[in-house]
Design an enzyme around this catalytic site. Structure first.
Site, PDB file in Angstrom:
ATOM      1  N   SER A 138       0.887  -1.178   0.000  1.00 50.52           N
ATOM      2  CA  SER A 138       0.000   0.000   0.000  1.00 50.52           C
ATOM      3  C   SER A 138       0.912   1.210   0.000  1.00 50.52           C
ATOM      4  O   SER A 138       2.081   1.114   0.399  1.00 50.52           O
ATOM      5  CB  SER A 138      -0.847  -0.010   1.270  1.00 50.52           C
ATOM      6  OG  SER A 138      -1.493   1.236   1.453  1.00 50.52           O
ATOM      7  N   TYR A 151      -1.703  -0.895  10.616  1.00 54.96           N
ATOM      8  CA  TYR A 151      -1.736  -1.140   9.167  1.00 54.96           C
ATOM      9  C   TYR A 151      -0.476  -0.572   8.504  1.00 54.96           C
ATOM     10  O   TYR A 151       0.160  -1.251   7.683  1.00 54.96           O
ATOM     11  CB  TYR A 151      -3.000  -0.504   8.575  1.00 54.96           C
ATOM     12  CG  TYR A 151      -3.228  -0.796   7.102  1.00 54.96           C
ATOM     13  CD1 TYR A 151      -3.716  -2.032   6.685  1.00 54.96           C
ATOM     14  CD2 TYR A 151      -2.975   0.166   6.127  1.00 54.96           C
ATOM     15  CE1 TYR A 151      -3.950  -2.302   5.334  1.00 54.96           C
ATOM     16  CE2 TYR A 151      -3.207  -0.093   4.777  1.00 54.96           C
ATOM     17  CZ  TYR A 151      -3.694  -1.333   4.388  1.00 54.96           C
ATOM     18  OH  TYR A 151      -3.916  -1.596   3.051  1.00 54.96           O
TER      19      TYR A 151
END
Ligand code: NAP
Length: 255
Positions: A138, A151
């Site tokens: 990501s 995350y």
């Protein structure tokens, strides 16, 4: 003459039942690979596998024993040439509410599972002299976002693993890369939009704009764009792309 290097290859796409993983599975199959999709939702996996003449293997990758069993099942099908570490979860919380269980959940699936699968499948790729490991990280693996310590940490770990293994595998014919999207139009983004709407009282359009507004292109990335990058990395002429982070976020995180 068929010169596509994916023809006849065996690819494993984790989280291949929907969203980005399903788009990748379809793209690799269209290029001639035999694709195994894995995840927890049997119905979703079966649907994708049926559409691409692939194989569905149900496994919870947050469970190490289940992951090891999945590895054994896939090895029985043949040598994995392309590993796409795509399965992931996103949860957000302020620091004080990021409890150990949330941290462990996110790290286990988004960082540890890609590591364990890479360790399981890379030796056979090295022995064959060709392989591709592509982890869907990501842009949160390259920068920080609010309320996402776990995350961001997990995605940074996935990127760090990629960079380190690129050194180890430099002379093997196996390339290791990370694809780093911004917000992509999948269930994960839908859930984020719903959370924003619930927490702020905004309507769906305004909550969606909170995500699209992060990108200079003012839009969500489509799963097909991520699949395109993955397929590109599998090509013979992509063999010099190694240890890289391919950022797909409309120019949000500029390197
Ligand atoms: P998604 O639609 O929610 O899909 C997630 C996939 O991961 C599903 O196939 C899911 O299958 C699988 N998965 C989740 N938990 C699992 C578990 N415990 N064991 C095995 N598989 C599991 O989300 P997506 O957007 O396609 O996400 C794919 C990847 O892209 C993730 O790594 C995510 O972090 C990354 N990413 C997404 C975005 C975005 O905006 N969507 C942006 C950047 C990066 P089951 O539920 O059936 O297990």
């Amino acid at each position: 003459m068929d010169t596509d290097p994916l023809h006849g290859r065996l690819a494993l796409v984790t989280g291949g039942g929907r969203g980005i993983g399903a788009a990748i599975a379809r793209r690799l199959a269209a290029r001639g690979a035999k694709v195994v999709v894995t995840g927890r939702s049997q119905a979703e996996l079966a649907e994708v596998a049926a559409a691409i003449d692939g194989v569905a293997v149900v496994a919870d990758l947050a469970d190490r024993a289940a992951t090891d069993a999945m590895v054994a099942t896939v090895r029985a099908l043949g040598r994995v040439d392309v590993l796409v570490n795509n399965a992931g979860i996103a949860e957000s919380a302020p620091l004080a509410d990021t409890d150990d269980a949330m941290w462990d959940r996110i790290m286990e699936l988004n960082a540890t599972a890609p590591f364990r699968l890479t360790r399981a499948f890379v030796p056979a790729m090295v022995a064959a002299g060709w392989g591709r490991v592509i982890t869907i990280a990501s842009n949160a693996g390259l920068t920080g976002y609010g309320y996402t310590a776990a995350y961001c940490a997990a995605k940074h770990a996935a990127v760090g693993m990629t960079r380190a293994l690129a050194v180890d595998l430099g002379r093997t014919g196996v390339t290791v890369n990370a694809v780093c999207p911004g917000w992509v139009a999948t269930r994960m983004a839908e859930e984020a939009i719903a959370r924003i709407a619930a927490k702020t009282g905004r309507d769906t359009a305004s909550a969606t704009a909170a995500l699209t507004g992060m990108s200079p292109q003012r839009r969500l990335i489509e799963p097909a764009e991520v699949a395109h990058a993955v397929a590109m990395l599998c090509g013979h002429d992509a063999r010099g792309i190694h240890g890289q982070t391919i950022v797909l976020d409309g120019g949000q995180v500029l390197k």
